[in-house]
Design an enzyme around this catalytic site. Structure first.
Site, PDB file in Angstrom:
ATOM      1  N   GLU A  89       2.922  11.165  -4.644  1.00 23.03           N
ATOM      2  CA  GLU A  89       3.109  11.303  -3.199  1.00 23.03           C
ATOM      3  C   GLU A  89       4.607  11.047  -2.884  1.00 23.03           C
ATOM      4  OE1 GLU A  89       1.700   8.208  -0.579  1.00 23.03           O
ATOM      5  OE2 GLU A  89       0.678   9.620   0.539  1.00 23.03           O
ATOM      6  N   CYS A 120      -0.009  10.771   5.702  1.00 26.55           N
ATOM      7  CA  CYS A 120      -0.613  10.547   4.501  1.00 26.55           C
ATOM      8  C   CYS A 120      -1.362  11.871   4.283  1.00 26.55           C
ATOM      9  CB  CYS A 120      -1.917   9.317   4.550  1.00 26.55           C
ATOM     10  SG  CYS A 120      -2.479   9.576   6.012  1.00 26.55           S
ATOM     11  N   LYS A 144      -1.448  -7.057  12.114  1.00 29.95           N
ATOM     12  CA  LYS A 144      -0.306  -7.249  11.485  1.00 29.95           C
ATOM     13  C   LYS A 144       0.478  -5.902  11.040  1.00 29.95           C
ATOM     14  CE  LYS A 144       2.321  -7.005   7.945  1.00 29.95           C
ATOM     15  NZ  LYS A 144       3.742  -6.516   7.783  1.00 29.95           N
ATOM     16  N   GLU A 192      -7.323   2.508   3.346  1.00 37.66           N
ATOM     17  CA  GLU A 192      -6.751   3.979   3.542  1.00 37.66           C
ATOM     18  C   GLU A 192      -5.443   4.350   2.929  1.00 37.66           C
ATOM     19  OE1 GLU A 192      -8.528   6.219   5.287  1.00 37.66           O
ATOM     20  OE2 GLU A 192     -10.028   5.032   6.148  1.00 37.66           O
TER      21      GLU A 192
HETATM   22  P1  NAP Z   1       2.862  -0.402   2.278  1.00 35.98           P
HETATM   23  O1  NAP Z   1       4.128  -0.694   1.901  1.00 35.98           O
HETATM   24  O2  NAP Z   1       1.775  -0.480   1.526  1.00 35.98           O
HETATM   25  O3  NAP Z   1       2.695  -1.146   3.709  1.00 35.98           O
HETATM   26  C1  NAP Z   1       1.335  -1.171   4.653  1.00 35.98           C
HETATM   27  C2  NAP Z   1       1.400  -2.526   5.349  1.00 35.98           C
HETATM   28  O4  NAP Z   1       1.060  -3.526   4.355  1.00 35.98           O
HETATM   29  C3  NAP Z   1       2.521  -3.079   5.936  1.00 35.98           C
HETATM   30  O5  NAP Z   1       2.078  -3.667   7.136  1.00 35.98           O
HETATM   31  C4  NAP Z   1       3.046  -4.021   4.885  1.00 35.98           C
HETATM   32  O6  NAP Z   1       3.862  -4.904   5.761  1.00 35.98           O
HETATM   33  C5  NAP Z   1       1.679  -4.608   4.398  1.00 35.98           C
HETATM   34  N1  NAP Z   1       2.185  -5.247   3.084  1.00 35.98           N
HETATM   35  C6  NAP Z   1       2.956  -5.222   2.169  1.00 35.98           C
HETATM   36  N2  NAP Z   1       2.664  -5.904   1.143  1.00 35.98           N
HETATM   37  C7  NAP Z   1       1.591  -6.788   1.519  1.00 35.98           C
HETATM   38  C8  NAP Z   1       0.899  -7.701   0.909  1.00 35.98           C
HETATM   39  N3  NAP Z   1       1.126  -8.422  -0.490  1.00 35.98           N
HETATM   40  N4  NAP Z   1      -0.064  -8.212   1.541  1.00 35.98           N
HETATM   41  C9  NAP Z   1      -0.528  -8.070   2.560  1.00 35.98           C
HETATM   42  N5  NAP Z   1       0.182  -6.961   3.307  1.00 35.98           N
HETATM   43  C10 NAP Z   1       1.108  -6.277   2.843  1.00 35.98           C
HETATM   44  O7  NAP Z   1       2.970   1.184   3.100  1.00 35.98           O
HETATM   45  P2  NAP Z   1       3.994   1.749   3.820  1.00 35.98           P
HETATM   46  O8  NAP Z   1       4.885   2.244   2.952  1.00 35.98           O
HETATM   47  O9  NAP Z   1       4.026   0.985   5.169  1.00 35.98           O
HETATM   48  O10 NAP Z   1       3.163   3.127   4.357  1.00 35.98           O
HETATM   49  C11 NAP Z   1       3.197   4.173   3.824  1.00 35.98           C
HETATM   50  C12 NAP Z   1       1.780   4.327   2.828  1.00 35.98           C
HETATM   51  O11 NAP Z   1       0.685   4.476   3.844  1.00 35.98           O
HETATM   52  C13 NAP Z   1       1.873   5.808   2.222  1.00 35.98           C
HETATM   53  O12 NAP Z   1       1.362   5.573   0.645  1.00 35.98           O
HETATM   54  C14 NAP Z   1       0.695   6.592   2.881  1.00 35.98           C
HETATM   55  O13 NAP Z   1       0.217   7.465   2.293  1.00 35.98           O
HETATM   56  C15 NAP Z   1      -0.280   5.347   3.455  1.00 35.98           C
HETATM   57  N6  NAP Z   1      -1.060   5.907   4.706  1.00 35.98           N
HETATM   58  C16 NAP Z   1      -2.205   6.354   4.488  1.00 35.98           C
HETATM   59  C17 NAP Z   1      -2.683   6.529   5.826  1.00 35.98           C
HETATM   60  C18 NAP Z   1      -4.479   6.773   5.702  1.00 35.98           C
HETATM   61  O14 NAP Z   1      -4.962   7.044   6.630  1.00 35.98           O
HETATM   62  N7  NAP Z   1      -5.059   7.128   4.497  1.00 35.98           N
HETATM   63  C19 NAP Z   1      -2.214   6.764   6.799  1.00 35.98           C
HETATM   64  C20 NAP Z   1      -0.924   6.365   6.895  1.00 35.98           C
HETATM   65  C21 NAP Z   1      -0.202   5.903   5.968  1.00 35.98           C
HETATM   66  P3  NAP Z   1       5.592  -4.683   5.576  1.00 35.98           P
HETATM   67  O15 NAP Z   1       5.795  -3.618   6.142  1.00 35.98           O
HETATM   68  O16 NAP Z   1       6.144  -5.921   6.080  1.00 35.98           O
HETATM   69  O17 NAP Z   1       5.934  -4.630   4.026  1.00 35.98           O
END
Ligand code: NAP
Ligand code: MG
Length: 502
Positions: free
Chosen positions: A404, A304, A194, A269
């Site tokens: 962040e 991240c 997804k 992650e």
């Molecule tokens: P996000 O809002 O948490 O979304 C990540 C994924 O989760 C997307 O596919 C999102 O879908 C999905 N999602 C959202 N709500 C959900 C739910 N209730 N149930 C299941 N899936 C759900 O994060 P983002 O804004 O895309 O990414 C930024 C974050 O990722 C930052 O905090 C960053 O630090 C972190 N990150 C961490 C790493 C690591 O390796 N540690 C790497 C990259 C990024 P939608 O897009 O459709 O909302």
């Protein structure tokens, strides 16, 4: 049919235009199909603020169909000899490499990231993950365990956990997808991918290429849609055995809570607020400062592992700030398809508002905005472009230092001694990564030992390899991607006791 206007800023390849102007479909059980409801969601080019494509919005019945397909493909995938599974994965990687030039264009349009960075970083990391994990297919073995009773033979088997839902963010769409698909497939699991709603396109390409590679139908399914609906339906589905998630802390915690109802395995992650520390005795202060600028501004700070908290020995503070600012000012903001672009837009207007909110909060609070601090104007005004921003004078308690930001905003703070530094460096709920710059080997190891972070880079930053585990401590999550640990989380151990006296 939606026809993208991509030639208005840069001619893209024919494959890119053909792909973008085609109908995008879910990949379920080896067939490409619209969502059962016919609903779609739009994805944007954030550099222009324009719609790029419409993709299916997978609903509950699509999720049910994908889970059923992935469940029935489990037996098929596991029956294939490990060496053949490895060959299929290698072929999958080869096809991604074959199509890399236009995949990089599509990913650039969808994410805003410079195409050159995708070609140089994202795709090689993704390919590396597939090829590295393909090697594991033939090497997953249990053990025999000597026990007290002489009549018992005890052995273990390493078995795939089952159907994996891989939920990935928008900042490294293809690469993050590969970090999850590759070890899951090597372990013998089947996958439902997804992607983030902002960047769904490369996932659909991966789904097609897996089929072209001969990976059996249902082994890799791709569902585009929203997190709150499609993602949530996967998290609650009793047929999914594991959620492998990369994304925000907030959604990660929600997933862990929700998945507890069905006791799914979860790996997370999450975010980071990573200290990058320059001691005055490092080999080359200017080179360290230049790397520090890259550590925050790469992919517009939406990383991240971004080195978002630069902590500098007071003796070289001014010199480091000057160099970081000069590096920031040399960055060329622009569309990701333009060869000269080194800094793309933020992923969306929402993200831009969030980033700007942090900077605005700093104004008049004693924090100095040394460079940047506002959205770009002129030709770039319609995209989500934000100037690379350097802040000094922030306190450890300020939100710009603690939270962040996920944008091109660097705080530079000074320290006097290592004893003063380490508690401050660790004073964050996150624990993803850290950088240390010094020529003093004892100091380097002492700082690395004291650092509460899953990865510590010494005299370097942002190094990744498929063979090396990646993941955080504390509230940056649990469960590594990559390396042997990245594979282990898709396996479960079965113990078999054999009474050989009977
Ligand atoms: P996000 O809002 O948490 O979304 C990540 C994924 O989760 C997307 O596919 C999102 O879908 C999905 N999602 C959202 N709500 C959900 C739910 N209730 N149930 C299941 N899936 C759900 O994060 P983002 O804004 O895309 O990414 C930024 C974050 O990722 C930052 O905090 C960053 O630090 C972190 N990150 C961490 C790493 C690591 O390796 N540690 C790497 C990259 C990024 P939608 O897009 O459709 O909302
Ligand atoms: Mg997009």
């Amino acid at each position: 049919m939606f026809v993208p206007q991509i030639d208005e800023w840069q001619p893209a390849s024919k494959q890119t235009t053909d792909f973008l102007s085609g109908q995008h479909k879910l990949v379920i059980g080896g067939t490409e199909q619209a969502s059962a409801s016919g609903q779609t969601i739009e994805t944007f080019d954030p550099a222009l603020g324009k719609v790029l494509a419409a993709v299916p919005h997978a609903g509950q019945s699509d999720v049910d169909a994908a889970v059923a397909a992935a469940q029935s493909a489990l037996a098929v995938w596991q029956k294939i000899a490990p060496s053949e599974r490895a060959r299929l994965m290698m072929r999958f990687a080869d096809l991604i490499e074959r199509d890399a030039p236009w995949i990089a264009e599509v990913e650039s349009l969808d994410s805003g990231k410079p195409k050159a960075h995708i070609a140089a970083v994202d795709i090689p990391l993704g390919l590396g993950a597939i090829r590295y994990n393909a090697g594991w297919c033939t090497k997953i073995a249990g053990e025999t365990i000597p026990v007290t009773s002489p009549d018992m033979l005890v052995y273990t088997k390493r078995e795939p956990i089952g159907v994996v839902a891989a939920i990935v963010p928008w900042n490294f769409p293809l690469c993050q997808a590969c970090f999850k698909i590759a070890p899951a497939l090597a372990a013998g699991c089947t996958v439902i991918l997804k992607p983030a709603e902002q960047t769904p396109l490369s996932a659909l390409i991966l789904g097609k290429l897996a089929l072209e590679a001969g990976i059996p139908p249902g082994v890799l399914n791709v569902l585009t849609g929203e997190g709150a609906t499609t993602g949530q339906a996967l998290v609650v589905h009793p047929g999914v055995a594991k959620i492998s998630f990369t994304g925000s802390e907030e959604v990660g915690k929600h997933i862990a809570r929700t998945a507890a109802n069905t006791l799914k395995h979860v790996s997370l992650e999450l975010g980071g607020k990573n200290p990058n520390i320059i001691f005055s005795d490092c080999d080359d202060v200017d080179a360290a400062a230049a790397t520090a600028a890259g550590a925050i501004f790469f992919y517009t700070g939406q990383v991240c592992s971004a080195g978002s908290r630069l902590m500098v020995d007071a003796k070289v503070f001014d010199r480091v700030v000057d160099r970081v600012v000069s590096e920031a000012q040399q960055l060329k903001m622009g569309h990701g398809l333009k060869a000269e672009t080194t800094l793309g837009p933020l992923i969306s207007e929402d993200q831009l508002k969030r980033v700007d909110g942090f900077v605005e909060e700093s104004r008049g609070s004693g924090i100095e905005i040394v460079s940047g601090g506002k959205r770009a104007v002129g030709d770039l005004a319609s995209g989500s472009f934000y100037e690379p921003t350097v802040l000094t004078g922030a306190e450890d308690t300020d939100r710009v230092v603690k939270d962040e930001i996920f944008g091109p905003v660097l705080t530079v703070q000074r320290f006097e001694t290592i004893d003063d530094l380490m508690p401050r460096a660790n004073a964050t709920n996150f624990g993803l990564a850290a950088g240390i710059w010094t020529r003093d080997i004892a100091k380097a190891h002492a700082a690395a030992a004291a650092m509460q972070a899953g990865t510590v880079w010494i005299n370097t930053y942002n190094q990744f390899d498929a063979a090396v585990g990646w993941g955080g401590f504390k509230q940056s999550g649990y469960g590594k991607d990559n390396g042997r640990e990245g594979l282990d989380k898709y396996l479960q151990t079965k113990t078999v006791w054999v009474n050989h006296a009977r």
